[in-house]
Design a protein around this motif. Sequence first.
Motif, mmCIF file in Angstrom:
data_model
loop_
_atom_site.group_PDB
_atom_site.id
_atom_site.type_symbol
_atom_site.label_atom_id
_atom_site.label_comp_id
_atom_site.label_asym_id
_atom_site.label_seq_id
_atom_site.Cartn_x
_atom_site.Cartn_y
_atom_site.Cartn_z
ATOM 1 N N PHE A 64 31.929 44.148 45.031
ATOM 2 C CA PHE A 64 32.810 42.985 44.908
ATOM 3 C C PHE A 64 33.854 43.257 43.836
ATOM 4 C CE2 PHE A 64 29.176 42.292 42.148
ATOM 5 C CZ PHE A 64 29.737 41.865 40.947
ATOM 6 N N ALA A 65 35.010 42.646 43.993
ATOM 7 C CA ALA A 65 36.108 42.807 43.032
ATOM 8 C C ALA A 65 35.898 41.857 41.854
ATOM 9 C CB ALA A 65 37.441 42.508 43.716
ATOM 10 N N PRO A 74 25.324 47.406 43.419
ATOM 11 C CA PRO A 74 25.649 48.635 42.698
ATOM 12 C C PRO A 74 26.656 48.331 41.587
ATOM 13 C CG PRO A 74 26.821 48.558 44.782
ATOM 14 C CD PRO A 74 25.908 47.368 44.761
ATOM 15 N N LEU A 75 26.496 49.013 40.468
ATOM 16 C CA LEU A 75 27.406 48.848 39.337
ATOM 17 C C LEU A 75 27.791 50.225 38.807
ATOM 18 C CD1 LEU A 75 25.413 46.093 37.404
ATOM 19 C CD2 LEU A 75 27.537 45.746 38.699
ATOM 20 N N GLU A 96 32.063 44.023 30.849
ATOM 21 C CA GLU A 96 31.471 43.219 31.917
ATOM 22 C C GLU A 96 32.386 43.113 33.115
ATOM 23 O OE1 GLU A 96 32.855 38.798 30.294
ATOM 24 O OE2 GLU A 96 30.760 39.193 30.582
ATOM 25 N N THR A 97 31.767 42.771 34.213
ATOM 26 C CA THR A 97 32.503 42.359 35.389
ATOM 27 C C THR A 97 31.890 41.025 35.804
ATOM 28 O OG1 THR A 97 33.396 43.009 37.538
ATOM 29 C CG2 THR A 97 31.089 43.576 37.124
ATOM 30 N N ILE A 98 32.706 40.178 36.371
ATOM 31 C CA ILE A 98 32.248 38.839 36.753
ATOM 32 C C ILE A 98 32.434 38.649 38.244
ATOM 33 C CG2 ILE A 98 32.569 36.359 36.440
ATOM 34 C CD1 ILE A 98 33.646 37.027 33.618
ATOM 35 N N GLY A 103 36.001 38.938 39.601
ATOM 36 C CA GLY A 103 36.298 37.533 39.847
ATOM 37 C C GLY A 103 36.097 37.082 41.279
ATOM 38 N N ALA A 104 35.749 37.997 42.172
ATOM 39 C CA ALA A 104 35.582 37.663 43.592
ATOM 40 C C ALA A 104 34.142 37.237 43.889
ATOM 41 C CB ALA A 104 35.957 38.863 44.459
ATOM 42 N N GLU A 105 33.946 36.767 45.098
ATOM 43 C CA GLU A 105 32.621 36.323 45.521
ATOM 44 C C GLU A 105 31.674 37.512 45.713
ATOM 45 O OE1 GLU A 105 30.445 33.479 48.833
ATOM 46 O OE2 GLU A 105 32.617 33.707 48.858
ATOM 47 N N ILE A 106 30.476 37.351 45.207
ATOM 48 C CA ILE A 106 29.420 38.352 45.367
ATOM 49 C C ILE A 106 28.903 38.241 46.798
ATOM 50 C CG2 ILE A 106 27.102 39.039 44.595
ATOM 51 C CD1 ILE A 106 27.890 37.709 41.858
ATOM 52 N N PRO A 107 28.790 39.340 47.529
ATOM 53 C CA PRO A 107 28.286 39.278 48.906
ATOM 54 C C PRO A 107 26.884 38.649 48.972
ATOM 55 C CG PRO A 107 29.304 41.402 48.517
ATOM 56 C CD PRO A 107 29.215 40.707 47.176
ATOM 57 N N LYS A 108 26.660 37.909 50.028
ATOM 58 C CA LYS A 108 25.416 37.167 50.214
ATOM 59 C C LYS A 108 24.177 38.051 50.101
ATOM 60 C CE LYS A 108 25.387 33.736 53.047
ATOM 61 N NZ LYS A 108 25.365 32.838 54.205
#
Length: 172
Positions: free
Chosen positions: A36-37, A59-60, A165-167, A39-44
């Motif tokens: 996910f990008a 994955p990070l 961080e990423t959000i 600030g974008a939505e995390i996949p279900k």
Amino acid sequence: MKIGNALVLAAAITLAGCSAEGATPASGLKVASPAFAEGAEIPKKYACAARGGQDVSPPLTWSGVPSSARELALVVDDPDAPGGSYIHWIVTGIPATTTRADEGTAPGTVARGSGGDPAYKGPCPPSGVHHYHFIVYALPEAVTASGDPQTLHRRIKDAAIASGETIGTFAR
């Protein structure tokens, strides 16, 4: 102090490894997810089963770990939770040379999160949009993975020499 002198002072502080506000260590640690990008939505898929997910960690990747780091820690936090911050995942004991966490894999020792278990718990907001902070901390020494999740997170944050961080977001 003249404006020109203030700008020179701010630049000198920044170059010395500190920010102008509060003189905290400059980070440079970058965290991202190929799932996910920012600030974008995390996949279900990465959410809890109650929201149609599989409770598998995304994955990070990260870079910019200071050479003085001896260990890393990873925390996934939801500050929008009704009772305050909810810790979805805490991983300690990550070797400082590690640059990623593969999907569904903890790169270190998993500590107990707010749900009570030492496991990744995917986004599961009761209502509205929540923001999930995937934070990597660079530590100068090992942090003992004990105590309640909030206290452990605070100890990690206080000991960190850098963080990034990423959000991602998720809505019910």
